[in-house]
Design an enzyme around this catalytic site. Sequence first.
Site, PDB file in Angstrom:
ATOM      1  N   ALA A   9     -24.159 -10.721 -83.494  1.00  0.00           N
ATOM      2  CA  ALA A   9     -24.435 -10.284 -84.876  1.00  0.00           C
ATOM      3  C   ALA A   9     -25.239  -8.990 -84.844  1.00  0.00           C
ATOM      4  O   ALA A   9     -26.259  -8.851 -85.502  1.00  0.00           O
ATOM      5  CB  ALA A   9     -25.169 -11.381 -85.644  1.00  0.00           C
ATOM      6  N   LYS A  32     -27.501 -15.160 -80.650  1.00  0.00           N
ATOM      7  CA  LYS A  32     -28.627 -15.853 -80.010  1.00  0.00           C
ATOM      8  C   LYS A  32     -29.847 -15.981 -80.927  1.00  0.00           C
ATOM      9  O   LYS A  32     -30.724 -16.787 -80.653  1.00  0.00           O
ATOM     10  CB  LYS A  32     -28.976 -15.238 -78.655  1.00  0.00           C
ATOM     11  CG  LYS A  32     -29.492 -13.839 -78.651  1.00  0.00           C
ATOM     12  CD  LYS A  32     -30.246 -13.565 -77.342  1.00  0.00           C
ATOM     13  CE  LYS A  32     -29.334 -13.148 -76.224  1.00  0.00           C
ATOM     14  NZ  LYS A  32     -29.918 -12.139 -75.325  1.00  0.00           N
ATOM     15  N   GLU A 162     -36.940   9.082 -78.908  1.00  0.00           N
ATOM     16  CA  GLU A 162     -37.439   8.532 -80.189  1.00  0.00           C
ATOM     17  C   GLU A 162     -38.683   7.673 -79.961  1.00  0.00           C
ATOM     18  O   GLU A 162     -39.640   7.716 -80.748  1.00  0.00           O
ATOM     19  CB  GLU A 162     -36.333   7.725 -80.876  1.00  0.00           C
ATOM     20  CG  GLU A 162     -35.188   8.614 -81.356  1.00  0.00           C
ATOM     21  CD  GLU A 162     -34.262   7.937 -82.349  1.00  0.00           C
ATOM     22  OE1 GLU A 162     -33.798   6.819 -82.041  1.00  0.00           O
ATOM     23  OE2 GLU A 162     -34.000   8.515 -83.414  1.00  0.00           O
ATOM     24  N   ASP A 290     -20.745  -1.574 -77.807  1.00  0.00           N
ATOM     25  CA  ASP A 290     -21.210  -1.217 -76.469  1.00  0.00           C
ATOM     26  C   ASP A 290     -20.421  -1.923 -75.368  1.00  0.00           C
ATOM     27  O   ASP A 290     -20.536  -1.577 -74.198  1.00  0.00           O
ATOM     28  CB  ASP A 290     -22.702  -1.569 -76.313  1.00  0.00           C
ATOM     29  CG  ASP A 290     -23.602  -0.661 -77.140  1.00  0.00           C
ATOM     30  OD1 ASP A 290     -23.069   0.184 -77.885  1.00  0.00           O
ATOM     31  OD2 ASP A 290     -24.828  -0.806 -77.044  1.00  0.00           O
TER      32      ASP A 290
HETATM   33  C1  LIG Z   1     -34.199   2.415 -79.841  1.00  0.00           C
HETATM   34  C2  LIG Z   1     -32.713   2.667 -80.026  1.00  0.00           C
HETATM   35  C3  LIG Z   1     -32.306   3.644 -80.921  1.00  0.00           C
HETATM   36  C4  LIG Z   1     -30.937   3.852 -81.140  1.00  0.00           C
HETATM   37  N1  LIG Z   1     -30.583   4.801 -82.055  1.00  0.00           N
HETATM   38  C5  LIG Z   1     -29.275   4.962 -82.361  1.00  0.00           C
HETATM   39  C6  LIG Z   1     -28.895   5.881 -83.380  1.00  0.00           C
HETATM   40  O1  LIG Z   1     -29.739   6.584 -83.961  1.00  0.00           O
HETATM   41  N2  LIG Z   1     -27.579   5.976 -83.688  1.00  0.00           N
HETATM   42  C7  LIG Z   1     -26.622   5.198 -83.070  1.00  0.00           C
HETATM   43  O2  LIG Z   1     -25.435   5.300 -83.446  1.00  0.00           O
HETATM   44  N3  LIG Z   1     -26.945   4.330 -82.085  1.00  0.00           N
HETATM   45  C8  LIG Z   1     -28.252   4.190 -81.710  1.00  0.00           C
HETATM   46  N4  LIG Z   1     -28.605   3.280 -80.720  1.00  0.00           N
HETATM   47  C9  LIG Z   1     -27.543   2.528 -80.009  1.00  0.00           C
HETATM   48  C10 LIG Z   1     -27.074   1.324 -80.842  1.00  0.00           C
HETATM   49  O3  LIG Z   1     -28.167   0.542 -81.247  1.00  0.00           O
HETATM   50  C11 LIG Z   1     -26.086   0.473 -80.077  1.00  0.00           C
HETATM   51  O4  LIG Z   1     -25.031   1.286 -79.616  1.00  0.00           O
HETATM   52  C12 LIG Z   1     -25.517  -0.627 -81.008  1.00  0.00           C
HETATM   53  O5  LIG Z   1     -26.533  -1.549 -81.342  1.00  0.00           O
HETATM   54  C13 LIG Z   1     -24.342  -1.357 -80.354  1.00  0.00           C
HETATM   55  O6  LIG Z   1     -23.825  -2.295 -81.257  1.00  0.00           O
HETATM   56  P1  LIG Z   1     -23.130  -3.626 -80.720  1.00  0.00           P
HETATM   57  O7  LIG Z   1     -22.652  -4.369 -81.924  1.00  0.00           O
HETATM   58  O8  LIG Z   1     -22.164  -3.312 -79.650  1.00  0.00           O
HETATM   59  O9  LIG Z   1     -24.305  -4.442 -80.016  1.00  0.00           O
HETATM   60  P2  LIG Z   1     -25.699  -4.904 -80.592  1.00  0.00           P
HETATM   61  O10 LIG Z   1     -26.013  -4.212 -81.860  1.00  0.00           O
HETATM   62  O11 LIG Z   1     -26.662  -4.793 -79.449  1.00  0.00           O
HETATM   63  O12 LIG Z   1     -25.461  -6.438 -80.921  1.00  0.00           O
HETATM   64  C14 LIG Z   1     -25.284  -7.428 -79.952  1.00  0.00           C
HETATM   65  C15 LIG Z   1     -25.722  -8.754 -80.555  1.00  0.00           C
HETATM   66  O13 LIG Z   1     -25.362  -9.802 -79.668  1.00  0.00           O
HETATM   67  C16 LIG Z   1     -26.467 -10.664 -79.455  1.00  0.00           C
HETATM   68  N5  LIG Z   1     -26.304 -11.220 -78.114  1.00  0.00           N
HETATM   69  C17 LIG Z   1     -26.366 -10.572 -76.938  1.00  0.00           C
HETATM   70  N6  LIG Z   1     -26.082 -11.400 -75.920  1.00  0.00           N
HETATM   71  C18 LIG Z   1     -25.822 -12.606 -76.482  1.00  0.00           C
HETATM   72  C19 LIG Z   1     -25.413 -13.861 -75.951  1.00  0.00           C
HETATM   73  N7  LIG Z   1     -25.249 -14.043 -74.629  1.00  0.00           N
HETATM   74  N8  LIG Z   1     -25.221 -14.882 -76.803  1.00  0.00           N
HETATM   75  C20 LIG Z   1     -25.384 -14.704 -78.145  1.00  0.00           C
HETATM   76  N9  LIG Z   1     -25.760 -13.544 -78.695  1.00  0.00           N
HETATM   77  C21 LIG Z   1     -25.972 -12.496 -77.882  1.00  0.00           C
HETATM   78  C22 LIG Z   1     -27.682  -9.759 -79.614  1.00  0.00           C
HETATM   79  O14 LIG Z   1     -28.833 -10.515 -79.921  1.00  0.00           O
HETATM   80  C23 LIG Z   1     -27.230  -8.862 -80.768  1.00  0.00           C
HETATM   81  O15 LIG Z   1     -27.492  -9.471 -82.000  1.00  0.00           O
HETATM   82  C24 LIG Z   1     -29.963   3.065 -80.456  1.00  0.00           C
HETATM   83  C25 LIG Z   1     -30.375   2.084 -79.547  1.00  0.00           C
HETATM   84  C26 LIG Z   1     -31.733   1.885 -79.324  1.00  0.00           C
HETATM   85  C27 LIG Z   1     -32.163   0.798 -78.352  1.00  0.00           C
END
Ligand SMILES: Cc1cc2nc3c(=O)[nH]c(=O)nc-3n(C[C@H](O)[C@H](O)[C@H](O)COP(=O)(O)OP(=O)(O)OC[C@H]3O[C@@H](n4cnc5c(N)ncnc54)[C@H](O)[C@@H]3O)c2cc1C
Length: 394
Positions: A9, A32, A162, A290
């Site tokens: 999520a 999680k 940042e 990601d």
């Molecule tokens: C400090 C910081 C600043 C950033 N700034 C930017 C920005 O300005 N612009 C931008 O575009 N990107 C930015 N990013 C990158 C961006 O946050 C990530 O690329 C983005 O969150 C990826 O989205 P996602 O849905 O793939 O994964 P996520 O958003 O990481 O979501 C993964 C989810 O899965 C859950 N999870 C993980 N493993 C498990 C498991 N085994 N079982 C159940 N649940 C699980 C996690 O808790 C989370 O809720 C930044 C990242 C950081 C750390």
Amino acid sequence: MAKILILGAGYGGMAAAVKMQKSKIPFTIVNKHSYHYFTTLLHEPAGGRNDFEPYYVEISDILQESEAAIVKDTIVEIHPEEKRVIGERDEYTYDYLVFALGNAPEFFGIPGLAEHSLLLRSLESAKEIRSHIENMFAAYAVDKDPSRIRIVVGGAGLTGVELCGEMAEWLPHLASRYRIPDSKIELINLEAAPTILPMLDKRLQDTAREVLESKGARIRTNEKIVRVGEGEVELATGEKIEAKTMIWTGGVRANPLLAQAGFDCDPRGRARVNEFLQSVDYPDVFVMGDSAAFVGEDGRPLPPTAQLASQMGDHVADNLNYLLNGQPMKKFTFDYMGTLASLGSEVGVGNVKGFSTKGVAATVMKEASKIKWLINLGGISLLARKNRQFTRSH
Ligand SMILES: Cc1cc2nc3c(=O)[nH]c(=O)nc-3n(C[C@H](O)[C@H](O)[C@H](O)COP(=O)(O)OP(=O)(O)OC[C@H]3O[C@@H](n4cnc5c(N)ncnc54)[C@H](O)[C@@H]3O)c2cc1C
């Protein structure tokens, strides 16, 4: 009715879930935590700005029971051949799987880095960084060990820069609380590459560097970390920096569950996906954010960002809708909006749709992207609630 299972999520998972809810497609979402946190803003509370309350929202405040079954569980295995997923608490079967479990840190095999560094990747980790630094300052007031108030941030990409911007504003306040002279604090940002913020042009990189240095941070490029020990960071030059706080922001790879399950992955562990965002091995598995290796126009996988993850989430929801209605799916194309890096609470640098921006304007644009995400998630009411929390916690 087809069983749709969303894992994660974060930005991708929530974008897909919200869109599916709007299309009245039932699904189960497993995460999680019971809440969704705003990863792109986590440097703010980690670096001392605001309380933590504004930076997350309960998933049940966004998704309704009529479409969404929300499950709090940690996924530990995926068995795509059997269309089965195993969590710590339960097992889940599916007809279509949406994999959005984000990333894992990349330590590049540097000895001691995983064991001795803090990471900024979740709400808990942001809390850990903040309380660790507060504890170090409190302890310094007693034993005057300078390594307690020397903070090293490894990596000068978006996250590292940042975070340094926030901490450069916060640490002097923390120092004055413990009657520590500002001159004794050291905030060091180490970067192995010759430049910081590689996604921005040289002019903006220079501006970011000047701003951070004017706030007291030391930006050291071309500095490769080769080993990290308890309270010590060693560089390729042989220099050893004594620091009881080492925060690693230098790289990510995909969630390891994909490679463990035998998906065809790129060297960063991201599952290769086709133009519809289906895994190239299993068409009933969509991978996003990601965790996905989606090849862009330059022939390379698109870099992992929240804007990519949320656009992919939206697109996967649409493609599932087409599939369920017997219509052809659409190809994914990424609409790159640009990159904005905050350098503390007041100024930033970035480019938006090819135009460079810096100063307060960049901060305003970053604020606009936060507002857009909040409205997408929960409409004006969520935006108003979060705004009240941000105002209260200043
Ligand atoms: C400090 C910081 C600043 C950033 N700034 C930017 C920005 O300005 N612009 C931008 O575009 N990107 C930015 N990013 C990158 C961006 O946050 C990530 O690329 C983005 O969150 C990826 O989205 P996602 O849905 O793939 O994964 P996520 O958003 O990481 O979501 C993964 C989810 O899965 C859950 N999870 C993980 N493993 C498990 C498991 N085994 N079982 C159940 N649940 C699980 C996690 O808790 C989370 O809720 C930044 C990242 C950081 C750390």
